[in-house]
Design a protein around this motif. Structure first.
Motif, PDB file in Angstrom:
ATOM      1  N   ALA B 370      -2.495 -15.631   5.373  1.00 27.49           N
ATOM      2  CA  ALA B 370      -3.125 -14.523   6.111  1.00 27.49           C
ATOM      3  C   ALA B 370      -2.164 -13.350   6.217  1.00 27.49           C
ATOM      4  N   GLY B 371      -0.870 -13.677   6.373  1.00 26.52           N
ATOM      5  CA  GLY B 371       0.130 -12.628   6.452  1.00 26.52           C
ATOM      6  C   GLY B 371       0.228 -11.848   5.158  1.00 26.52           C
ATOM      7  N   SER B 372       0.138 -12.535   4.025  1.00 25.87           N
ATOM      8  CA  SER B 372       0.166 -11.836   2.736  1.00 25.87           C
ATOM      9  C   SER B 372      -0.982 -10.845   2.652  1.00 25.87           C
ATOM     10  N   VAL B 373      -2.174 -11.314   3.055  1.00 30.84           N
ATOM     11  CA  VAL B 373      -3.340 -10.435   3.028  1.00 30.84           C
ATOM     12  C   VAL B 373      -3.111  -9.244   3.953  1.00 30.84           C
ATOM     13  N   LEU B 374      -2.597  -9.540   5.138  1.00 32.69           N
ATOM     14  CA  LEU B 374      -2.388  -8.492   6.134  1.00 32.69           C
ATOM     15  C   LEU B 374      -1.369  -7.469   5.653  1.00 32.69           C
ATOM     16  N   SER B 375      -0.283  -7.949   5.031  1.00 27.11           N
ATOM     17  CA  SER B 375       0.759  -7.006   4.627  1.00 27.11           C
ATOM     18  C   SER B 375       0.301  -6.142   3.455  1.00 27.11           C
ATOM     19  N   ARG B 376      -0.650  -6.645   2.662  1.00 22.14           N
ATOM     20  CA  ARG B 376      -1.112  -5.874   1.502  1.00 22.14           C
ATOM     21  C   ARG B 376      -2.274  -4.945   1.848  1.00 22.14           C
ATOM     22  N   THR B 377      -3.079  -5.337   2.831  1.00 21.42           N
ATOM     23  CA  THR B 377      -4.265  -4.523   3.111  1.00 21.42           C
ATOM     24  C   THR B 377      -4.216  -3.880   4.493  1.00 21.42           C
ATOM     25  N   HIS B 378      -3.356  -4.397   5.370  1.00 23.52           N
ATOM     26  CA  HIS B 378      -3.284  -3.968   6.769  1.00 23.52           C
ATOM     27  C   HIS B 378      -4.610  -4.159   7.480  1.00 23.52           C
ATOM     28  N   LEU B 379      -5.364  -5.170   7.037  1.00 23.55           N
ATOM     29  CA  LEU B 379      -6.639  -5.482   7.682  1.00 23.55           C
ATOM     30  C   LEU B 379      -6.639  -6.933   8.095  1.00 23.55           C
ATOM     31  N   ARG B 380      -7.151  -7.198   9.279  1.00 25.28           N
ATOM     32  CA  ARG B 380      -7.263  -8.587   9.718  1.00 25.28           C
ATOM     33  C   ARG B 380      -8.711  -9.020   9.827  1.00 25.28           C
ATOM     34  N   ASN B 381      -9.617  -8.068   9.870  1.00 23.60           N
ATOM     35  CA  ASN B 381     -11.034  -8.382   9.989  1.00 23.60           C
ATOM     36  C   ASN B 381     -11.563  -8.780   8.611  1.00 23.60           C
ATOM     37  N   ILE B 382     -12.031 -10.040   8.483  1.00 20.21           N
ATOM     38  CA  ILE B 382     -12.412 -10.481   7.155  1.00 20.21           C
ATOM     39  C   ILE B 382     -13.655  -9.769   6.640  1.00 20.21           C
ATOM     40  N   GLU B 383     -14.443  -9.170   7.554  1.00 22.69           N
ATOM     41  CA  GLU B 383     -15.612  -8.420   7.089  1.00 22.69           C
ATOM     42  C   GLU B 383     -15.219  -7.222   6.231  1.00 22.69           C
ATOM     43  N   GLU B 384     -13.971  -6.767   6.388  1.00 26.04           N
ATOM     44  CA  GLU B 384     -13.529  -5.597   5.626  1.00 26.04           C
ATOM     45  C   GLU B 384     -12.782  -5.981   4.365  1.00 26.04           C
ATOM     46  N   LEU B 385     -12.613  -7.278   4.140  1.00 27.76           N
ATOM     47  CA  LEU B 385     -11.867  -7.717   2.959  1.00 27.76           C
ATOM     48  C   LEU B 385     -12.850  -8.120   1.865  1.00 27.76           C
ATOM     49  N   GLY B 386     -12.472  -9.099   1.042  1.00 29.56           N
ATOM     50  CA  GLY B 386     -13.338  -9.531  -0.045  1.00 29.56           C
ATOM     51  C   GLY B 386     -12.703  -9.230  -1.383  1.00 29.56           C
ATOM     52  N   GLY B 387     -13.015 -10.080  -2.357  1.00 23.32           N
ATOM     53  CA  GLY B 387     -12.546  -9.836  -3.714  1.00 23.32           C
ATOM     54  C   GLY B 387     -11.053  -9.944  -3.907  1.00 23.32           C
ATOM     55  N   LEU B 388     -10.342 -10.562  -2.965  1.00 24.27           N
ATOM     56  CA  LEU B 388      -8.883 -10.598  -3.108  1.00 24.27           C
ATOM     57  C   LEU B 388      -8.414 -11.648  -4.105  1.00 24.27           C
ATOM     58  N   ALA B 389      -9.268 -12.611  -4.441  1.00 24.51           N
ATOM     59  CA  ALA B 389      -8.834 -13.678  -5.344  1.00 24.51           C
ATOM     60  C   ALA B 389      -8.443 -13.121  -6.710  1.00 24.51           C
ATOM     61  N   ARG B 390      -9.115 -12.059  -7.125  1.00 26.45           N
ATOM     62  CA  ARG B 390      -8.770 -11.476  -8.421  1.00 26.45           C
ATOM     63  C   ARG B 390      -7.518 -10.637  -8.324  1.00 26.45           C
ATOM     64  N   ARG B 391      -7.230 -10.152  -7.133  1.00 25.83           N
ATOM     65  CA  ARG B 391      -6.086  -9.260  -6.968  1.00 25.83           C
ATOM     66  C   ARG B 391      -4.842  -9.993  -6.500  1.00 25.83           C
ATOM     67  N   MET B 392      -5.016 -11.069  -5.749  1.00 25.79           N
ATOM     68  CA  MET B 392      -3.884 -11.846  -5.254  1.00 25.79           C
ATOM     69  C   MET B 392      -4.104 -13.326  -5.594  1.00 25.79           C
ATOM     70  N   PRO B 393      -4.035 -13.691  -6.885  1.00 22.03           N
ATOM     71  CA  PRO B 393      -4.420 -15.059  -7.261  1.00 22.03           C
ATOM     72  C   PRO B 393      -3.547 -16.147  -6.624  1.00 22.03           C
ATOM     73  N   TRP B 394      -2.252 -15.900  -6.494  1.00 22.29           N
ATOM     74  CA  TRP B 394      -1.378 -16.944  -5.926  1.00 22.29           C
ATOM     75  C   TRP B 394      -1.713 -17.170  -4.458  1.00 22.29           C
ATOM     76  N   THR B 395      -1.815 -16.072  -3.724  1.00 21.69           N
ATOM     77  CA  THR B 395      -2.148 -16.190  -2.308  1.00 21.69           C
ATOM     78  C   THR B 395      -3.483 -16.890  -2.142  1.00 21.69           C
ATOM     79  N   ALA B 396      -4.465 -16.497  -2.971  1.00 25.15           N
ATOM     80  CA  ALA B 396      -5.797 -17.081  -2.844  1.00 25.15           C
ATOM     81  C   ALA B 396      -5.757 -18.578  -3.121  1.00 25.15           C
ATOM     82  N   GLY B 397      -5.069 -18.966  -4.199  1.00 29.13           N
ATOM     83  CA  GLY B 397      -5.006 -20.386  -4.545  1.00 29.13           C
ATOM     84  C   GLY B 397      -4.349 -21.201  -3.445  1.00 29.13           C
ATOM     85  N   LEU B 398      -3.244 -20.669  -2.921  1.00 31.47           N
ATOM     86  CA  LEU B 398      -2.538 -21.418  -1.884  1.00 31.47           C
ATOM     87  C   LEU B 398      -3.337 -21.448  -0.584  1.00 31.47           C
TER      88      LEU B 398
END
Lengths: 312, 691
Positions: B370-398
């Motif tokens: 979650a921290g990786s996502v937060l540091s890259r997007t500065h968003l914590r609300n998952i409604e505003e995220l999406g599609g990160l698996a293609r952009r952050m494959p390692w984070t997504a897999g883990l």
């Protein structure tokens, strides 16, 4: 408890389940068709469908991630692995421990979880709708299933399915008590939910208002869809085998004659349960989604009473 | 090994001091050096605890501490239980220390050197206090470390200063934590006053002379104190606010480790210090713990389901998992020293302890993800995220790995400890016939419900965050996290797999703590009967029957079947592969077609409406005629039952009381002095009558 079911037999039983799975679906479809005064497709139609799917090309949504491609592989593997955990033609725990009823439910849950994740990947509303509904029903079914398993496990002192089946012995029909009847009733309530059939889900429709499981498969195509369809067939027969292992197993019997007898009895048991599913599907309407918890509540009460009778 | 504690203290101490000193020159340097020192301290802790756990059985390390106080002898006492919790602390601390610097740099690039110095300092103090709290050999060291842990984590919670919300979260945390500490103080001081000394051996001797009601009162005081720190429902309200507010690697430590330290305190205080000399624990203890554990597990996951803030969602899952741990602890309390339940108590405690390290591993992993996502997007609300698996494959897999583990799905570690908990519950049910057995089985059913709901929650959290289309431009332009952050996650991910696939080896680590606590057979004597790759338990008192599973075999089977399925997936012949837009009934596909987290959780929100009291507000702005809707505004929220029914009520009472006092508060100093004198007089009078 070390058993005498060799690993080879476990694997043969698992392969048998995978091979027979589509036939059970075909049989149910045929029975349904006859009940509706239709001729219906042959009982081997699911095999033809599978063969067709595995030869087809694929169309993949452009928004999907790398996970999407591997979802059918993992779902099929998890479902088939669950098939290795139920005794089919011979009771008794395997010679080398593999997994118990909790593991079986866990593997089926893993398959369901991955299917739901895959459904969200394509970014369409249908997939999300199916995933959301499936993941609403599943947590309500699981505790009841677990209680049914426990109601028999408390008597046997183990959750290993082969040992549970062996504990009932060959003369199970003489030893059934009230707890068994109630547990079985709970299982019959759960069976349509776990196999994705009316009154909980409708496997024949792709209409977004009625579907659960099928909605999650919409974006899969070709061999991937084939894997998912095969996993659905396998899941159905594994669930039916779980019921028969818990409530009317064939006891341990040695020799080729015993195995043949076990295989014959297995066929009869699955046919009886399949007939039940076909009859229910033909005579009931699908429930509204928010009526399903009440429906499952009936199963919960039965399972709880069965457990109470067993423990008190 | 003798010098182990000294090395750990030196590393954390050096890290804290260097952070303050180096910050004069460069905040960045201070940050890196302090995190490196923390990593070294954690590695030393890992080495020490592994050495003790795998060394000769029953070994206890006792080190006297310098005499800071004339009235008390301070010491460290590291037995099996201490070593095990030191291991839990160190395992996550390694990952957090590797992950930290890059995260802080990416998350708040414009942080001043003062803040960086404070963060490095507080992190080392936090870790040091947790490590030495587990090793404390006397009540004073224990309480000092406890307070140090609270204060350091408070500094870290408010260090990530973005808005007033963090400050409010920190304040709530401070108040709740000190309420808990007050209860603990009473419990410990009641014992030390009787013992006339602070070391645990003296406390144990003093506790032996207690009568039943006093013993039970002390237990409930301590339970209240530890449960506040552990975030048990209904004392959990601070947790989902404070944990997400901290920097993500500190959230991982707070959720993954700090809560476990409270569990350590509960185990130490109950089984070691307060337990009667012989015979089972009082009836009320175990059942209370089992009850609050079950409640926490179910309510924790239910509230997690309706959260859309990724870190808050994870924090609620910590409430759930603490509940699962407490189910095992409560069962062990119930069964301990019962005439036939001895081995079963070990199974239950093994399940709880194994879940402790498992939860540390996967919750740490998820918070870092979650921290990786937060540091890259500065968003914590998952409604505003999406599609990160293609952009952050390692984070997504883990993150997916952690999601499978926390949902208690095979073949990962979460399943193993839940399986053991199920086995212990089932054994308990066969052991107690009658209503008690039924309660235990009901608890098992609730555990199954919890697992299913957790899977639903993580299908939502992972699917909405990482899959589908990006919903905002921040999510669209996210990039993969730097290697050091991925390394921290990989370490925890590898642990999840290892503990899942070969749990029999973990039993070896659990031997010392279970034997130290229950004075009975070790974990591997009752749980693995046949080699390290098989888990088996004997449920019936006679031990004739039992259940055996092999996670290793199931994992191997899964891999083999996946290989076969992979061949099927490729298709029998070369067929055309096409990529096309998702079918959206003929409209142009946009991110608005993706299922949102609110929509995903809606059916469960309605099914469990009695617990959520969901409220929704839909306002339509019509354009001229009521048939043309210009805009729809939707707002929905759910309430936390504990908050509305307990905390708000208490708050109202306190406000009403303050209103009463306000009339007397004139602002003149003489009046206040008069009040103080009157209070003193009344207190002296009461105490004089009491003695």
């Amino acid at each position: 408890m070390i058993g005498d079911r060799p690993l080879a037999l476990v694997l043969v039983e698992m392969i048998l389940l995978v091979l027979v799975g589509p036939l059970v679906t075909g049989t149910i479809q045929k029975m349904k068709a006859r009940l509706q005064c239709r001729q219906g497709a042959g009982v081997f139609q699911p095999y033809r469908d599978l063969a067709k799917l595995f030869r087809k090309g694929t169309v993949q949504a452009d928004t999907t991630s790398g996970f999407f491609w591997s979802i059918p592989v993992l779902v099929l593997a998890a479902t088939v692995a669950a098939g290795a955990l139920v005794p089919v033609i011979r009771a008794g725990p395997p010679a080398f421990p593999l997994g118990d009823a909790v593991m079986l439910l866990g593997l089926l849950a893993l398959a369901r979880f991955l299917t739901a994740v895959g459904a969200l990947d394509a970014g369409g509303a249908f997939g999300g709708m199916g995933a959301s509904r499936e993941m609403t029903i599943a947590p309500l079914v699981e505790p009841v299933l677990m209680m049914v398993v426990f109601s028999t496990a408390v008597a046997a002192g183990t959750t290993e399915l082969g040992a549970l089946a062996a504990h009932r012995g060959t003369s199970w029909f003489l030893a059934w008590r009230a707890a068994d009847f109630l547990g079985f009733a709970a299982m019959l309530v759960l069976l349509p939910a776990e196999t994705g059939r009316i009154p909980v889900d409708n496997p024949d429709t792709h209409l977004e208002l009625t579907m659960l499981h099928e909605g999650m498969l919409l974006e899969h195509s070709g061999p991937g869809f084939g894997c998912m369809a095969l996993a659905s067939h396998t899941r159905q027969i594994v669930t039916l085998s779980l019921v028969s292992a818990l409530f009317f197993p064939i006891g341990p019997a040695g020799g080729a004659a015993g195995l043949l007898l076990g295989a014959g009895a297995f066929a009869v048991k699955i046919l009886v349960l399949a007939t039940f599913l076909a009859l229910v599907e033909s005579s009931y309407a699908k429930l509204r989604l928010f009526r399903v918890p009440q429906y499952l509540g009936v199963g919960f009460v039965c399972a709880l009473t069965a457990l109470a009778l067993r423990i008190l | 090994m003798e010098s182990g504690p000294g090395v750990i203290a030196a590393c954390y101490g050096a890290g804290a001091l260097l952070s303050l000193l180096l910050a004069r020159w460069s905040g960045r340097l201070a940050l890196v050096v302090s995190h490196l020192a923390a990593a070294a301290g954690a590695a030393a802790g890992l080495a020490l605890s592994l050495g003790l756990l795998l060394g000769e059985p029953g070994r206890t390390l006792i080190r006297p501490l310098p005499n800071f106080f004339p009235f008390a002898k301070l010491s460290l006492l590291i037995d099996g239980l201490s070593a095990y919790f030191l291991l839990v602390v160190s395992v996550v601390a390694v990952a957090a220390a590797i992950y930290g610097p890059a995260y802080l740099r990416a998350h708040s690039p414009d942080a001043g050197s003062t803040r960086q110095a404070a963060q490095g300092f507080a992190l080392n103090v936090f870790l040091g206090c947790m490590a030495f709290l587990c090793c404390a050999g006397d009540a004073l060291t224990f309480l000092f470390c406890w307070e140090g842990m609270t204060l350091a984590s408070y500094v870290l919670v408010v260090s990530d200063d973005r808005d007033g919300e963090n400050a409010r979260a920190g304040l709530l945390y401070m108040v709740m934590a000190h309420g808990g500490t007050a209860l603990l103080l009473v419990a410990f001081l009641a014992l030390t006053e009787r013992a006339g000394a602070f070391d645990f051996a003296a406390l144990r001797a003093a506790a032996a002379g207690l009568d039943g009601p006093t013993r039970t009162t002390l237990f409930f005081l301590a339970l209240g104190g530890f449960a506040t720190k552990a975030g048990v429902v209904p004392l959990h309200v601070w947790l989902p606010r404070a944990h997400p507010a901290a920097p993500s690697h500190v959230s991982a430590l707070m959720s993954g480790v700090m809560l476990k330290v409270a569990i350590y305190g509960l185990l130490r205080f109950t089984f070691d210090l307060l337990a009667p000399v012989a015979g089972p624990l009082p009836f009320s203890w175990g059942w209370t713990v089992l009850f609050v554990g079950t409640t926490s597990a179910v309510l924790g996951v239910l509230y997690a389901l309706q959260q859309h803030d990724l870190k808050r969602l994870l924090a609620f899952h910590s409430v759930e998992n603490i509940g699962i741990i407490l189910i095992g602890v409560g069962l062990a309390m119930i069964l301990w020293r019962q005439s036939t339940g001895g081995a079963l108590a070990t199974v239950a405690l093994t399940a709880a302890l194994l879940h402790t390290v498992n939860h540390a591993a996967f919750k740490g992993l998820l918070f870092l993800g979650a921290g990786s996502v937060l540091s890259r997007t500065h968003l914590r609300n998952i409604e505003e995220l999406g599609g990160l698996a293609r952009r952050m494959p390692w984070t997504a897999g883990l993150f997916l790995l952690g999601a499978v583990a926390i949902s208690a799905l095979p073949p990962l570690n979460g399943f193993v400890s839940e399986w053991l908990t199920f086995q212990a519950l089932l054994g308990g049910a066969t052991r107690f016939h009658g209503p008690a057995g039924l309660v235990i089985v009901f608890s098992a059913a609730m555990l199954a419900l919890t697992g299913g709901l957790a899977a639903a929650c993580f299908a939502k959290a992972f699917g909405v965050t990482f899959l589908g289309r990006p919903r905002t431009s921040q999510a669209e332009h996210a990039t993969e996290a730097p290697p050091s952050m991925i390394a921290g996650m990989l370490w925890l991910g590898a642990l999840c797999v290892a503990l899942g696939v070969a749990p029999g080896y973990a039993m070896r680590l659990l031997d010392a703590p279970t034997a130290a606590l229950l004075h009975g057979p070790g974990a591997s004597a009752v749980v693995t009967a046949r080699g390290p790759l098989v888990l088996s338990t004997a449920l019936t008192p006679s031990g004739t029957n039992g259940t055996a599973i092999s996670m290793t075999m199931v994992a191997a089977l899964l891999i083999a079947l996946s290989a076969i399925a992979l061949l099927l997936r490729r298709g029998v012949r070369r067929a055309p592969q096409r990529v096309a837009p998702t079918w959206t009934c003929g409209m142009t596909p946009t991110a608005r077609f993706d299922y949102t987290a609110t929509a995903f959780a809606k059916p469960l929100r309605l099914v469990f409406a009695a617990l959520y009291h969901p409220r929704r507000e839909v306002t339509r702005e019509t354009a001229g005629t009521p048939y043309v809707v210009g805009r729809i505004h939707y707002a929905g929220e759910i309430v936390d039952l504990a908050e509305t029914h307990i905390y708000h009520r208490v708050e109202r009472e306190i406000s009403a009381l303050s209103q009463l006092i306000r009339a007397r508060s004139t602002g003149r100093i003489y009046g206040y002095i008069g009040f103080v004198l009157a209070a003193l007089f009344v207190a002296l009078l009461l105490l004089g009558v009491a003695y």
